[in-house]
Motif scaffolding. Structure first.
Motif, PDB file in Angstrom:
ATOM      1  N   LEU A  79     102.652-102.942  34.063  1.00  0.00           N
ATOM      2  CA  LEU A  79     101.682-101.864  34.194  1.00  0.00           C
ATOM      3  C   LEU A  79     101.952-100.817  33.124  1.00  0.00           C
ATOM      4  N   ILE A  80     100.901-100.355  32.445  1.00  0.00           N
ATOM      5  CA  ILE A  80     101.050 -99.226  31.529  1.00  0.00           C
ATOM      6  C   ILE A  80     100.275 -98.046  32.101  1.00  0.00           C
ATOM      7  N   SER A  81     100.826 -96.866  31.921  1.00  0.00           N
ATOM      8  CA  SER A  81     100.190 -95.658  32.426  1.00  0.00           C
ATOM      9  C   SER A  81     100.167 -94.601  31.332  1.00  0.00           C
ATOM     10  N   GLY A  82      99.056 -93.890  31.237  1.00  0.00           N
ATOM     11  CA  GLY A  82      98.911 -92.814  30.267  1.00  0.00           C
ATOM     12  C   GLY A  82      98.768 -91.486  30.988  1.00  0.00           C
ATOM     13  N   GLY A  83      99.559 -90.509  30.594  1.00  0.00           N
ATOM     14  CA  GLY A  83      99.595 -89.241  31.299  1.00  0.00           C
ATOM     15  C   GLY A  83      98.875 -88.113  30.583  1.00  0.00           C
ATOM     16  N   ALA A  84      98.598 -87.059  31.344  1.00  0.00           N
ATOM     17  CA  ALA A  84      97.990 -85.862  30.770  1.00  0.00           C
ATOM     18  C   ALA A  84      98.963 -85.119  29.870  1.00  0.00           C
ATOM     19  N   ASP A  85     100.245 -85.501  29.933  1.00  0.00           N
ATOM     20  CA  ASP A  85     101.263 -84.884  29.079  1.00  0.00           C
ATOM     21  C   ASP A  85     101.463 -85.650  27.774  1.00  0.00           C
ATOM     22  N   ALA A  86     100.561 -86.562  27.434  1.00  0.00           N
ATOM     23  CA  ALA A  86     100.578 -87.373  26.208  1.00  0.00           C
ATOM     24  C   ALA A  86     101.621 -88.491  26.238  1.00  0.00           C
ATOM     25  N   SER A  87     102.285 -88.700  27.345  1.00  0.00           N
ATOM     26  CA  SER A  87     103.285 -89.766  27.438  1.00  0.00           C
ATOM     27  C   SER A  87     102.646 -91.065  27.911  1.00  0.00           C
ATOM     28  N   ILE A  88     103.281 -92.184  27.533  1.00  0.00           N
ATOM     29  CA  ILE A  88     102.868 -93.521  27.968  1.00  0.00           C
ATOM     30  C   ILE A  88     104.094 -94.220  28.518  1.00  0.00           C
ATOM     31  N   LYS A  89     103.946 -94.881  29.667  1.00  0.00           N
ATOM     32  CA  LYS A  89     105.083 -95.562  30.288  1.00  0.00           C
ATOM     33  C   LYS A  89     104.701 -96.978  30.694  1.00  0.00           C
ATOM     34  N   ILE A  90     105.700 -97.853  30.645  1.00  0.00           N
ATOM     35  CA  ILE A  90     105.520 -99.246  31.068  1.00  0.00           C
ATOM     36  C   ILE A  90     106.389 -99.479  32.295  1.00  0.00           C
ATOM     37  N   TRP A  91     105.804-100.140  33.296  1.00  0.00           N
ATOM     38  CA  TRP A  91     106.488-100.396  34.564  1.00  0.00           C
ATOM     39  C   TRP A  91     106.513-101.894  34.833  1.00  0.00           C
ATOM     40  N   VAL A 104     112.011 -97.765  44.712  1.00  0.00           N
ATOM     41  CA  VAL A 104     111.580 -96.781  43.724  1.00  0.00           C
ATOM     42  C   VAL A 104     111.544 -97.459  42.367  1.00  0.00           C
ATOM     43  N   ASN A 105     110.362 -97.491  41.756  1.00  0.00           N
ATOM     44  CA  ASN A 105     110.173 -98.141  40.463  1.00  0.00           C
ATOM     45  C   ASN A 105     110.314 -97.099  39.359  1.00  0.00           C
ATOM     46  N   HIS A 106     111.229 -97.340  38.432  1.00  0.00           N
ATOM     47  CA  HIS A 106     111.407 -96.465  37.281  1.00  0.00           C
ATOM     48  C   HIS A 106     110.842 -97.151  36.037  1.00  0.00           C
ATOM     49  N   PRO A 107     110.367 -96.400  35.050  1.00  0.00           N
ATOM     50  CA  PRO A 107     109.747 -97.020  33.870  1.00  0.00           C
ATOM     51  C   PRO A 107     110.714 -97.890  33.089  1.00  0.00           C
ATOM     52  N   ALA A 108     110.224 -99.054  32.661  1.00  0.00           N
ATOM     53  CA  ALA A 108     111.037 -99.938  31.829  1.00  0.00           C
ATOM     54  C   ALA A 108     111.133 -99.413  30.402  1.00  0.00           C
ATOM     55  N   ALA A 109     110.119 -98.676  29.973  1.00  0.00           N
ATOM     56  CA  ALA A 109     110.108 -98.068  28.634  1.00  0.00           C
ATOM     57  C   ALA A 109     109.107 -96.916  28.665  1.00  0.00           C
ATOM     58  N   ALA A 110     109.292 -95.979  27.745  1.00  0.00           N
ATOM     59  CA  ALA A 110     108.411 -94.809  27.726  1.00  0.00           C
ATOM     60  C   ALA A 110     108.228 -94.296  26.303  1.00  0.00           C
ATOM     61  N   ILE A 111     107.056 -93.725  26.066  1.00  0.00           N
ATOM     62  CA  ILE A 111     106.747 -93.073  24.798  1.00  0.00           C
ATOM     63  C   ILE A 111     106.486 -91.603  25.094  1.00  0.00           C
ATOM     64  N   LYS A 112     107.303 -90.743  24.520  1.00  0.00           N
ATOM     65  CA  LYS A 112     107.126 -89.309  24.727  1.00  0.00           C
ATOM     66  C   LYS A 112     106.398 -88.695  23.539  1.00  0.00           C
ATOM     67  N   LYS A 113     105.872 -87.533  23.763  1.00  0.00           N
ATOM     68  CA  LYS A 113     105.141 -86.829  22.715  1.00  0.00           C
ATOM     69  C   LYS A 113     106.052 -86.542  21.534  1.00  0.00           C
ATOM     70  N   SER A 114     105.606 -86.936  20.330  1.00  0.00           N
ATOM     71  CA  SER A 114     106.365 -86.682  19.106  1.00  0.00           C
ATOM     72  C   SER A 114     105.377 -86.624  17.940  1.00  0.00           C
ATOM     73  N   ALA A 115     105.898 -86.452  16.754  1.00  0.00           N
ATOM     74  CA  ALA A 115     105.033 -86.335  15.572  1.00  0.00           C
ATOM     75  C   ALA A 115     104.256 -87.618  15.295  1.00  0.00           C
ATOM     76  N   SER A 116     104.790 -88.771  15.715  1.00  0.00           N
ATOM     77  CA  SER A 116     104.150 -90.052  15.415  1.00  0.00           C
ATOM     78  C   SER A 116     103.355 -90.614  16.596  1.00  0.00           C
ATOM     79  N   THR A 117     103.321 -89.896  17.714  1.00  0.00           N
ATOM     80  CA  THR A 117     102.602 -90.374  18.897  1.00  0.00           C
ATOM     81  C   THR A 117     101.411 -89.456  19.176  1.00  0.00           C
ATOM     82  N   HIS A 118     100.769 -89.672  20.298  1.00  0.00           N
ATOM     83  CA  HIS A 118      99.639 -88.826  20.666  1.00  0.00           C
ATOM     84  C   HIS A 118     100.093 -87.387  20.899  1.00  0.00           C
ATOM     85  N   GLN A 119      99.254 -86.450  20.502  1.00  0.00           N
ATOM     86  CA  GLN A 119      99.595 -85.035  20.619  1.00  0.00           C
ATOM     87  C   GLN A 119      99.016 -84.389  21.874  1.00  0.00           C
ATOM     88  N   TYR A 120      97.948 -84.984  22.412  1.00  0.00           N
ATOM     89  CA  TYR A 120      97.323 -84.452  23.614  1.00  0.00           C
ATOM     90  C   TYR A 120      97.221 -85.548  24.665  1.00  0.00           C
TER      91      TYR A 120
END
Length: 458
Positions: A79-91, A104-120
Motif C-alpha cells: 500500500l502507498i499513501s500520500g499525505g497532506a504533509d508532502a510525505s509518501i509511505k509504503i506499507w 500495528v503496521n509501521h511503514p516499510a519505507a518513506a519519502i519525506k519532504k526535501s528539495a528533490s521531493t514534493h514540496q506541498y
C-alpha cells in the motif's frame, strides 16, 4: 449446510458460481478491523515514545492527514499513501491480515519532504499498472513524479505549471501516456517514454478534477471538470473529443440502426449541476460512474452514453474540491450482472448496489479516542472525512484513508469468525476469573490464620 455448498455437491452449480457466491457472502460481511493500526512513526521511535507515556496514543499514518492511497494490483500486498504533509509511505499489508490479534503496521519505507521531493501536499498516488516496482504521485506543487519503489527515489519529474488534482495511466495501453487533471481547463498528457508534457486536450471551460482511461479501449479517456461536464476523448483523432455526457439524456446516442451507425456527437449538456470531482470505470468498461458537488452519483451506460438513472438518495455528501473516487468492486467476485460500489462519505463508507442504487450497508468510521483528543491532532479529527478507498486484489477487503491522518482496514467478519473471537475472549475471561479466585482464596486463608492467633495486650 450452506445452500451453495449443497448445490455444488449435487452438481447443480459449477465451481465458478460457488466461488462467486462465497466471495459475495464475504463482501457483505465486511466490517472494520479495530485491531489493525497504521502508525507512521518508525517502529523503534514509536516504541521509545510509547514507553515514556502512560496513555496510549491514537495511531496516525500521516499527522497532517492522508489524501490518497493505492494498493498494487498484482499481489495486493503493498500500500502507498500520500499525505497532506508532502510525505509518501509504503506499507506491507501481509502482516496485518490476522485481525484476531492487535497489530500495528509501521511503514516499510518513506519519502519525506526535501528539495528533490514534493514540496506541498500529495493529491493522488498510483502504482505503475504493469509493475509494482514503480509508482506515480501528483501534488499541489504542480508536479507529477515517478518513483522507484525499491529505492524510493524519483526517476522522473514533470512540471505542469498548475495544481495537479489527479492522474491516470491506462492499465492496458502501450502508449504510456499519463492523463493529468489540473487547475488548467485542458487535460494534460505526459509521455513517460519521451518525457514530453506538451500534448493537451482542450474542451472544458474550467479546471479538470478527475481523469480515467477506459479499461477496454486503450485510446479512450474520460475527464471530469468543475464546469459540471464529463467529456470522452479518443486521443487518436484530430478532433479528440467524442462528446459530453448529458444527465437529461436517458436514451443515449444510438444511431440509425440503434447500434451507433452514423451517430452524431453530443457537444452540449452537463453531467452534474455543479463541479464533478470523481470519474471511474467499471472493470468491464460497460459503465462509467461520476461524483459531483451537487451531491449526486450518476451511472452511465457507455454503449450509448445514456444516464442509467441510478438514484442513491440524499445520503451522498461531497463538498471538497479534491478528487473523490468511488470504489467499484471487481465484477469477478460478484454474481453475474451485479455491480457494487463503496462510496467514501464524510464519516462513513456507504455500500450500494450500483445499478439499482440500493443502500446495502453503512460502515461507520470509528471515532477518535479520548487519548488522541488531548492533542492537536484532535482539532482536525472533528472534521475528519474519508478521502480515499483502495481494494485488496488478493482478498475481499478494502483500506480507507482519512483526513485525520488515519488509515483503516476493513475485512469480512463471518459468523464463524465472530464465534472464534468470542470463544477466545471467554477463555481469557475464564482465566482472569480463575486468577482472581485463587487470589481471594489466598487472602481468605491469611485472614483466617490471623483471626486464630491469640493476641495478648500488656
Amino acid at each position: 449446510m450452506d445452500t451453495h455448498l449443497f448445490a455444488r455437491a449435487v452438481g447443480n452449480i459449477g465451481p465458478t458460481t460457488l466461488q462467486r457466491a462465497e466471495l459475495s457472502k464475504r463482501l457483505y460481511a465486511i466490517k472494520t478491523a479495530p485491531d489493525v493500526h497504521f502508525d507512521g512513526r518508525d517502529s523503534q521511535i514509536a516504541e521509545q515514545q510509547e514507553a515514556q507515556k502512560t496513555a496510549a496514543v491514537e495511531a496516525r499514518a500521516h499527522l497532517a492527514g492522508v489524501n490518497s492511497i493505492a494498493i498494487d494490483r498484482f499481489e495486493g500486498r503493498y500500500l502507498i499513501s500520500g499525505g497532506a504533509d508532502a510525505s509518501i509511505k509504503i506499507w506491507d499489508l501481509e502482516h496485518s491480515e490476522n485481525v484476531q490479534h492487535s497489530y500495528v503496521n509501521h511503514p516499510a519505507a518513506a519519502i519525506k519532504k526535501s528539495a528533490s521531493t514534493h514540496q506541498y501536499g500529495i493529491t493522488h498516488v498510483s502504482f505503475y499498472p504493469f509493475d509494482s516496482q514503480a509508482f506515480l504521485s501528483s501534488s499541489y506543487d504542480h508536479t507529477l513524479k515517478m518513483y522507484a519503489t525499491e529505492t524510493m527515489t524519483a526517476s522522473a519529474t514533470f512540471d505542469l505549471d498548475s495544481v495537479v488534482y489527479s492522474h491516470s495511466l491506462s492499465p492496458i495501453a502501450d502508449h504510456l501516456l499519463v492523463a493529468c487533471a489540473t487547475q488548467h481547463s485542458a487535460v494534460r498528457l505526459v509521455d513517460l517514454r519521451s518525457g514530453a508534457s506538451t500534448h493537451s486536450l482542450a474542451g472544458h471551460q474550467r479546471a479538470v478534477l478527475s481523469v480515467a482511461w477506459s479499461p477496454h479501449e486503450e485510446y479512450v479517456l474520460a475527464s471530469a471538470s468543475s464546469d459540471g461536464t464529463v467529456r470522452l476523448w479518443d486521443i487518436r483523432r484530430s478532433a479528440n473529443s467524442l462528446g459530453v455526457l448529458d444527465m437529461d439524456d436517458a436514451v443515449g446516442i444510438v444511431g440509425e440502426d440503434n447500434l451507433g451507425k452514423n451517430a452524431r456527437k453530443r457537444d452540449q449538456g452537463k453531467a452534474h449541476t455543479d463541479a464533478v470531482n470523481g470519474v471511474v470505470w467499471t472493470d468491464d468498461g460497460k459503465f462509467l460512474v461520476t461524483a459531483g458537488h451537487d451531491e449526486r452519483v450518476r451511472v452511465w451506460d457507455m454503449s450509448t452514453g445514456a444516464n442509467a438513472l441510478s438514484h442513491f438518495g440524499p445520503i451522498i455528501k461531497n463538498t471538497h474540491l479534491s478528487t473523490l473516487l468511488p470504489l467499484l468492486v471487481p465484477t469477478q467476485i460478484l454474481a453475474s450482472g451485479k455491480q457494487v460500489m463503496f462510496y467514501p462519505n464524510s464519516k462513513e463508507i456507504l455500500m450500494f448496489d450500483l445499478l439499482e442504487g440500493t443502500l446495502l450497508k453503512r460502515l461507520r468510521v470509528p471515532g477518535v479516542s479520548a487519548a488522541a483528543a488531548q492533542g492537536k491532532v484532535a482539532q482536525m479529527n472533528v472534521r475528519s472525512r474519508t478521502t480515499s478507498l483502495a481494494w485488496r486484489a488478493s482478498d475481499v477487503g478494502l483500506i480507507s484513508a482519512h483526513s485525520d491522518g488515519a488509515i483503516r482496514a476493513w475485512v469480512p467478519r463471518m459468523q464463524e469468525d465472530v464465534q472464534v473471537e468470542d470463544d477466545a475472549a471467554k477463555l481469557v475471561e475464564d482465566s482472569e476469573d480463575e486468577s482472581r479466585k485463587r487470589k481471594r482464596e489466598a487472602l481468605d486463608e491469611i485472614f483466617r490464620d490471623l483471626t486464630k492467633q491469640k493476641i495478648t495486650f500488656t
